[in-house]
Design a protein around this motif. Sequence first.
Motif, PDB file in Angstrom:
ATOM      1  N   ALA A   1      14.212   2.593  -5.779  1.00 42.48           N
ATOM      2  CA  ALA A   1      13.888   1.523  -4.845  1.00 42.48           C
ATOM      3  C   ALA A   1      14.734   1.649  -3.580  1.00 42.48           C
ATOM      4  CB  ALA A   1      14.108   0.160  -5.492  1.00 42.48           C
ATOM      5  N   ILE A   2      16.022   1.948  -3.757  1.00 43.25           N
ATOM      6  CA  ILE A   2      16.919   2.049  -2.609  1.00 43.25           C
ATOM      7  C   ILE A   2      16.590   3.278  -1.776  1.00 43.25           C
ATOM      8  CG2 ILE A   2      19.321   2.534  -1.989  1.00 43.25           C
ATOM      9  CD1 ILE A   2      20.120   0.504  -4.108  1.00 43.25           C
ATOM     10  N   LEU A   3      16.309   4.383  -2.477  1.00 40.32           N
ATOM     11  CA  LEU A   3      15.929   5.601  -1.756  1.00 40.32           C
ATOM     12  C   LEU A   3      14.716   5.334  -0.877  1.00 40.32           C
ATOM     13  CD1 LEU A   3      16.199   8.922  -1.772  1.00 40.32           C
ATOM     14  CD2 LEU A   3      14.077   8.683  -3.041  1.00 40.32           C
ATOM     15  N   GLN A   4      13.733   4.683  -1.463  1.00 43.04           N
ATOM     16  CA  GLN A   4      12.507   4.396  -0.743  1.00 43.04           C
ATOM     17  C   GLN A   4      12.772   3.473   0.453  1.00 43.04           C
ATOM     18  OE1 GLN A   4       9.819   3.534  -3.924  1.00 43.04           O
ATOM     19  NE2 GLN A   4       8.111   3.280  -2.527  1.00 43.04           N
ATOM     20  N   ALA A   5      13.578   2.472   0.233  1.00 43.19           N
ATOM     21  CA  ALA A   5      13.881   1.507   1.291  1.00 43.19           C
ATOM     22  C   ALA A   5      14.613   2.189   2.439  1.00 43.19           C
ATOM     23  CB  ALA A   5      14.715   0.368   0.731  1.00 43.19           C
ATOM     24  N   LYS A   6      15.600   3.013   2.093  1.00 41.10           N
ATOM     25  CA  LYS A   6      16.395   3.694   3.123  1.00 41.10           C
ATOM     26  C   LYS A   6      15.548   4.642   3.936  1.00 41.10           C
ATOM     27  CE  LYS A   6      21.105   4.193   1.445  1.00 41.10           C
ATOM     28  NZ  LYS A   6      22.012   5.223   0.911  1.00 41.10           N
TER      29      LYS A   6
ATOM     30  N   ALA B   1       8.732  -0.280  -7.887  1.00 41.99           N
ATOM     31  CA  ALA B   1       7.883  -0.525  -6.738  1.00 41.99           C
ATOM     32  C   ALA B   1       7.693  -2.015  -6.494  1.00 41.99           C
ATOM     33  CB  ALA B   1       6.534   0.136  -6.957  1.00 41.99           C
ATOM     34  N   VAL B   2       7.515  -2.743  -7.562  1.00 43.24           N
ATOM     35  CA  VAL B   2       7.298  -4.177  -7.422  1.00 43.24           C
ATOM     36  C   VAL B   2       8.474  -4.778  -6.668  1.00 43.24           C
ATOM     37  CG1 VAL B   2       7.218  -6.359  -8.640  1.00 43.24           C
ATOM     38  CG2 VAL B   2       5.820  -4.456  -9.421  1.00 43.24           C
ATOM     39  N   ALA B   3       9.665  -4.434  -7.096  1.00 43.39           N
ATOM     40  CA  ALA B   3      10.854  -4.968  -6.441  1.00 43.39           C
ATOM     41  C   ALA B   3      10.894  -4.529  -4.987  1.00 43.39           C
ATOM     42  CB  ALA B   3      12.106  -4.498  -7.168  1.00 43.39           C
ATOM     43  N   PHE B   4      10.570  -3.285  -4.784  1.00 46.66           N
ATOM     44  CA  PHE B   4      10.661  -2.712  -3.442  1.00 46.66           C
ATOM     45  C   PHE B   4       9.704  -3.374  -2.470  1.00 46.66           C
ATOM     46  CE2 PHE B   4       8.695   0.263  -0.483  1.00 46.66           C
ATOM     47  CZ  PHE B   4       9.788   0.575   0.305  1.00 46.66           C
TER      48      PHE B   4
ATOM     49  N   THR C   1       0.835  -1.198   0.000  1.00 45.29           N
ATOM     50  CA  THR C   1       0.000   0.000   0.000  1.00 45.29           C
ATOM     51  C   THR C   1       0.875   1.254   0.000  1.00 45.29           C
ATOM     52  OG1 THR C   1      -1.361  -1.306   1.483  1.00 45.29           O
ATOM     53  CG2 THR C   1      -2.059   0.960   1.074  1.00 45.29           C
ATOM     54  N   LEU C   2       1.917   1.222   0.815  1.00 48.92           N
ATOM     55  CA  LEU C   2       2.816   2.379   0.899  1.00 48.92           C
ATOM     56  C   LEU C   2       3.360   2.728  -0.483  1.00 48.92           C
ATOM     57  CD1 LEU C   2       4.690   4.409   2.452  1.00 48.92           C
ATOM     58  CD2 LEU C   2       6.341   2.543   2.583  1.00 48.92           C
ATOM     59  N   THR C   3       3.811   1.706  -1.194  1.00 51.37           N
ATOM     60  CA  THR C   3       4.431   1.959  -2.480  1.00 51.37           C
ATOM     61  C   THR C   3       3.417   2.483  -3.488  1.00 51.37           C
ATOM     62  OG1 THR C   3       5.871   0.142  -1.959  1.00 51.37           O
ATOM     63  CG2 THR C   3       5.982   0.995  -4.170  1.00 51.37           C
ATOM     64  N   GLU C   4       2.219   1.953  -3.431  1.00 52.57           N
ATOM     65  CA  GLU C   4       1.193   2.475  -4.329  1.00 52.57           C
ATOM     66  C   GLU C   4       0.953   3.950  -4.031  1.00 52.57           C
ATOM     67  OE1 GLU C   4      -1.832  -0.460  -3.713  1.00 52.57           O
ATOM     68  OE2 GLU C   4      -0.642  -1.851  -4.925  1.00 52.57           O
ATOM     69  N   ASP C   5       0.960   4.280  -2.749  1.00 54.94           N
ATOM     70  CA  ASP C   5       0.776   5.662  -2.332  1.00 54.94           C
ATOM     71  C   ASP C   5       1.891   6.548  -2.895  1.00 54.94           C
ATOM     72  OD1 ASP C   5      -0.734   7.493  -0.801  1.00 54.94           O
ATOM     73  OD2 ASP C   5       0.865   7.508   0.710  1.00 54.94           O
ATOM     74  N   VAL C   6       3.133   6.059  -2.743  1.00 56.20           N
ATOM     75  CA  VAL C   6       4.280   6.829  -3.227  1.00 56.20           C
ATOM     76  C   VAL C   6       4.188   7.025  -4.739  1.00 56.20           C
ATOM     77  CG1 VAL C   6       6.768   6.728  -3.622  1.00 56.20           C
ATOM     78  CG2 VAL C   6       5.851   6.186  -1.371  1.00 56.20           C
ATOM     79  N   ILE C   7       3.840   5.969  -5.439  1.00 56.81           N
ATOM     80  CA  ILE C   7       3.732   6.071  -6.901  1.00 56.81           C
ATOM     81  C   ILE C   7       2.703   7.110  -7.287  1.00 56.81           C
ATOM     82  CG2 ILE C   7       3.024   4.896  -9.006  1.00 56.81           C
ATOM     83  CD1 ILE C   7       3.987   2.321  -7.655  1.00 56.81           C
ATOM     84  N   THR C   8       1.547   7.022  -6.651  1.00 57.29           N
ATOM     85  CA  THR C   8       0.495   7.965  -7.003  1.00 57.29           C
ATOM     86  C   THR C   8       0.990   9.393  -6.798  1.00 57.29           C
ATOM     87  OG1 THR C   8      -0.894   6.333  -5.936  1.00 57.29           O
ATOM     88  CG2 THR C   8      -1.987   8.283  -6.759  1.00 57.29           C
ATOM     89  N   ARG C   9       1.600   9.627  -5.646  1.00 58.05           N
ATOM     90  CA  ARG C   9       2.044  10.999  -5.359  1.00 58.05           C
ATOM     91  C   ARG C   9       3.159  11.459  -6.288  1.00 58.05           C
ATOM     92  NH1 ARG C   9       1.586  12.078   1.102  1.00 58.05           N
ATOM     93  NH2 ARG C   9      -0.077  10.601   1.494  1.00 58.05           N
ATOM     94  N   THR C  10       4.174  10.633  -6.470  1.00 59.27           N
ATOM     95  CA  THR C  10       5.317  11.081  -7.274  1.00 59.27           C
ATOM     96  C   THR C  10       4.951  11.179  -8.742  1.00 59.27           C
ATOM     97  OG1 THR C  10       6.075   8.804  -7.309  1.00 59.27           O
ATOM     98  CG2 THR C  10       7.138  10.265  -5.751  1.00 59.27           C
TER      99      THR C  10
END
Length: 425
Positions: free
Chosen positions: A376-381, A240-243, A207-216
């Motif tokens: 992906a790394i930015l998001q993970a960190k 996002a999928v990988a993340f 859900t988080l990643t979907e949120d980030v995608i929508t916003r960015t």
Amino acid sequence: MKELFLYYYWHIKLLAISFLALVFLIKIVVLLWCRPRRIEHHFSRQGIRGPPYRFFIGNVKEIVEMMLKASSQPMPFSHNILPRVLSFYHHWKKIYGATFLVWFGPTVRLTVSDPDLIREIFTSKSELYEKVEAHPLVKQLEGDGLLSLKGEKWARHRKIITPTFHMENLKLLVPVVAKSVIDMLEQWSAMTNSDEVEIEVSEWFQTLTEDVITRTAFGSSYEDGKAIFQLQAQQMVLAAVAFRRVLIPDTLILYSELENQRVVVAFSSFHLHAESCYGVQLTMILNESLRLYPPTIATIRRSKVDVELGGYKVPSGTEILIPILALHHDQSIWGNDANEFNPARFSGGVARAAKHHVAFIPFGLGVRTCIGQNLAILQAKLTLAILLQRFSFRLAPSYQHAPTVLMLLYPQYGAPIIFQHLSNP
Ligand SMILES: *[C@@H]1O[C@H](CO)[C@@H](O)[C@H](O)[C@H]1NC(C)=O
């Protein structure tokens, strides 16, 4: 007279039909029997063997049986996941050595896990190899994205979207990503009674990643025009999928393990450090997670012409299977502790961590590296960094260690983790 004509007519027609049937049959025999036997012979003369080809199905039956067996059995909490996740490779490697032939139906694949040869395929002689078309079903899921494009079309698309993924541009996304993470953590806080809460992280991070995608993606669409926006969105989805599927659940699982066992004191007091300080440590932890649990466990290339690879003559059109997971767990490259979680091995960068610099390829290598890797790394960190400021966490008792693979590596029974509020941030 007329009867005689009819007689011959039927006769000729019958002859023609049986002739066609015969040609068809011969074609099938050549394609499904003679050709595979010829390829087997070609390689066995060079010392490369493998499980024997069976008519039409190749080794698929054994592969499926081994995978089903492996994924139905529990495993201890160990990072030695190769036998479970790439069971057929693990099994046949013991019998035939690291370079062997395996038949996915009438399609042959040559397994290659020698870093020198992998470098050849991906970088120094990459023009001799091409990406293999994904299975039609997979392609439908991916869309006509970068993953499956070839040649000129790929170069054009890549050129348009690459600037989006430069670090400078990604930095602009930091506040956006951070906002999404904070929103999520606030929801968790609302769910805590006493000050603990159990969270199934793989679902939440999706859900988080979907949120980030929508916003960015939507945030930049107005300036960049529609075409670029669409490409971006596509790539965001890939990153996002990988993340969401792998990076974060596995990193958290590993991190929780550290917390549970208090193995590395330096890492368990993370939240005390200044942000700049744990940036490096976070990278080491992420890299070590990506080494043990690479989202993509294997990749395939195909020779475009007859090539020579490490002294072997490989005919044009041969598919080459590169078991990234096996490379990442190879003791001859990473040392005896290859199956242990030890972020400190990356303290001198990748070059110091392994005996070969092509031993670590979680995002591929060469011109076709995963374009979303920085994102992906930015998001993970960011997610980890913000999490660590607010919560301590440990694995839930119900967690069952069972890495498995569908399209990507993922925790078969989810990743439940117990989060506890830090009393005074
Ligand atoms: C982590 O891995 C990336 C490659 O994916 C590399 O560029 C980076 O230097 C590594 N960092 C450390 C600390 O090993």
